[in-house]
Enzyme design. Structure first.
Site, PDB file in Angstrom:
ATOM      1  N   LYS A 255      15.546  29.471  18.774  1.00 18.10           N
ATOM      2  CA  LYS A 255      15.056  28.306  19.534  1.00 18.10           C
ATOM      3  C   LYS A 255      15.350  26.991  18.830  1.00 18.10           C
ATOM      4  CE  LYS A 255      10.633  28.900  19.889  1.00 18.10           C
ATOM      5  NZ  LYS A 255       9.184  28.775  20.164  1.00 18.10           N
ATOM      6  N   LYS A 256      15.085  26.963  17.508  1.00 18.86           N
ATOM      7  CA  LYS A 256      15.073  25.679  16.794  1.00 18.86           C
ATOM      8  C   LYS A 256      16.255  25.486  15.838  1.00 18.86           C
ATOM      9  CE  LYS A 256      10.024  25.447  17.104  1.00 18.86           C
ATOM     10  NZ  LYS A 256       9.522  24.208  17.702  1.00 18.86           N
TER      11      LYS A 256
HETATM   12  N1  CTP Z   1       2.285  20.678  20.464  1.00 15.60           N
HETATM   13  C1  CTP Z   1       1.443  19.658  20.938  1.00 15.60           C
HETATM   14  N2  CTP Z   1       1.461  18.428  20.337  1.00 15.60           N
HETATM   15  C2  CTP Z   1       2.282  18.194  19.289  1.00 15.60           C
HETATM   16  C3  CTP Z   1       3.115  19.221  18.785  1.00 15.60           C
HETATM   17  C4  CTP Z   1       3.102  20.466  19.415  1.00 15.60           C
HETATM   18  O1  CTP Z   1       0.702  19.842  21.905  1.00 15.60           O
HETATM   19  N3  CTP Z   1       2.271  16.987  18.739  1.00 15.60           N
HETATM   20  C5  CTP Z   1       2.269  21.970  21.145  1.00 15.60           C
HETATM   21  C6  CTP Z   1       3.617  22.302  21.774  1.00 15.60           C
HETATM   22  O2  CTP Z   1       3.749  21.657  23.030  1.00 15.60           O
HETATM   23  C7  CTP Z   1       3.504  23.804  21.896  1.00 15.60           C
HETATM   24  C8  CTP Z   1       2.658  24.207  20.671  1.00 15.60           C
HETATM   25  O3  CTP Z   1       2.059  22.995  20.201  1.00 15.60           O
HETATM   26  O4  CTP Z   1       2.793  24.148  23.069  1.00 15.60           O
HETATM   27  C9  CTP Z   1       3.522  24.819  19.579  1.00 15.60           C
HETATM   28  O5  CTP Z   1       4.587  23.928  19.331  1.00 15.60           O
HETATM   29  P1  CTP Z   1       5.656  24.135  18.188  1.00 15.60           P
HETATM   30  O6  CTP Z   1       7.021  24.059  18.783  1.00 15.60           O
HETATM   31  O7  CTP Z   1       5.338  25.296  17.369  1.00 15.60           O
HETATM   32  O8  CTP Z   1       5.370  22.818  17.274  1.00 15.60           O
HETATM   33  P2  CTP Z   1       6.144  21.447  17.159  1.00 15.60           P
HETATM   34  O9  CTP Z   1       5.357  20.604  16.228  1.00 15.60           O
HETATM   35  O10 CTP Z   1       6.463  20.876  18.519  1.00 15.60           O
HETATM   36  O11 CTP Z   1       7.482  21.915  16.437  1.00 15.60           O
HETATM   37  P3  CTP Z   1       8.949  21.257  16.406  1.00 15.60           P
HETATM   38  O12 CTP Z   1       8.842  19.890  15.838  1.00 15.60           O
HETATM   39  O13 CTP Z   1       9.733  22.190  15.527  1.00 15.60           O
HETATM   40  O14 CTP Z   1       9.474  21.267  17.829  1.00 15.60           O
END
Ligand code: CTP
Length: 131
Positions: free
Chosen positions: A44-45
């Site tokens: 995914k990332k």
């Molecule tokens: N999420 C959220 N608010 C944020 C960061 C994440 O509500 N500021 C939510 C995402 O929408 C998702 C869940 O947390 O439903 C898990 O997100 P994840 O992808 O693990 O974390 P991110 O911080 O968004 O990671 P990345 O920066 O790698 O995308």
């Protein structure tokens, strides 16, 4: 009894993660969380999470309002997980808005706003640049 399912990597567990899980838990009686496996996160990332899948699952499962966790192995299995858990609600962050609407035939699909100004990738960038 309304059971809620949500998914994510939850690497470097932060306030945005806590807030979405907390809000998801209030939409039903039980919250189950699919934590992305290390290999699914890589696909995914584009990089392996800093925390291993077992560590991320342990952190999420220790929250008082989370009833259980399981490993999410691929994007396509969401329908199977929802059926297995007999979930009535799927919660996703609004970064996924519209992407899971095809699952509305088996459950309610709710996209919640993200918490502003924080994400795992942003934290990694800040640590790289500032420390
Ligand atoms: N999420 C959220 N608010 C944020 C960061 C994440 O509500 N500021 C939510 C995402 O929408 C998702 C869940 O947390 O439903 C898990 O997100 P994840 O992808 O693990 O974390 P991110 O911080 O968004 O990671 P990345 O920066 O790698 O995308």
């Amino acid at each position: 009894m309304k059971r809620v399912l949500t998914f994510g990597t939850f690497d470097l567990f932060h306030y945005g993660h806590l807030r979405i899980l907390e809000r998801a838990s209030k939409l039903g009686e039980e919250l189950y969380v699919g934590v992305s496996s290390d290999s699914f996160s890589l696909s995914k990332k584009g990089y392996y999470p800093l925390y291993k899948e077992q560590e991320r699952m342990h952190i999420v499962s220790s929250l008082g309002f989370v009833h259980g966790v399981f490993l999410e192995e691929s994007m396509e299995k969401k329908r199977d997980y929802l059926s297995q858990f007999n979930a009535s609600i799927l919660v996703m962050g609004h970064d996924w808005e519209g992407k899971f609407d095809d699952l509305k035939d088996i459950c309610e699909v709710i996209y919640l706003p993200r918490t502003p100004l924080i994400s795992t990738s942003e934290l990694i960038q800040r640590i790289k640049l500032e420390y």
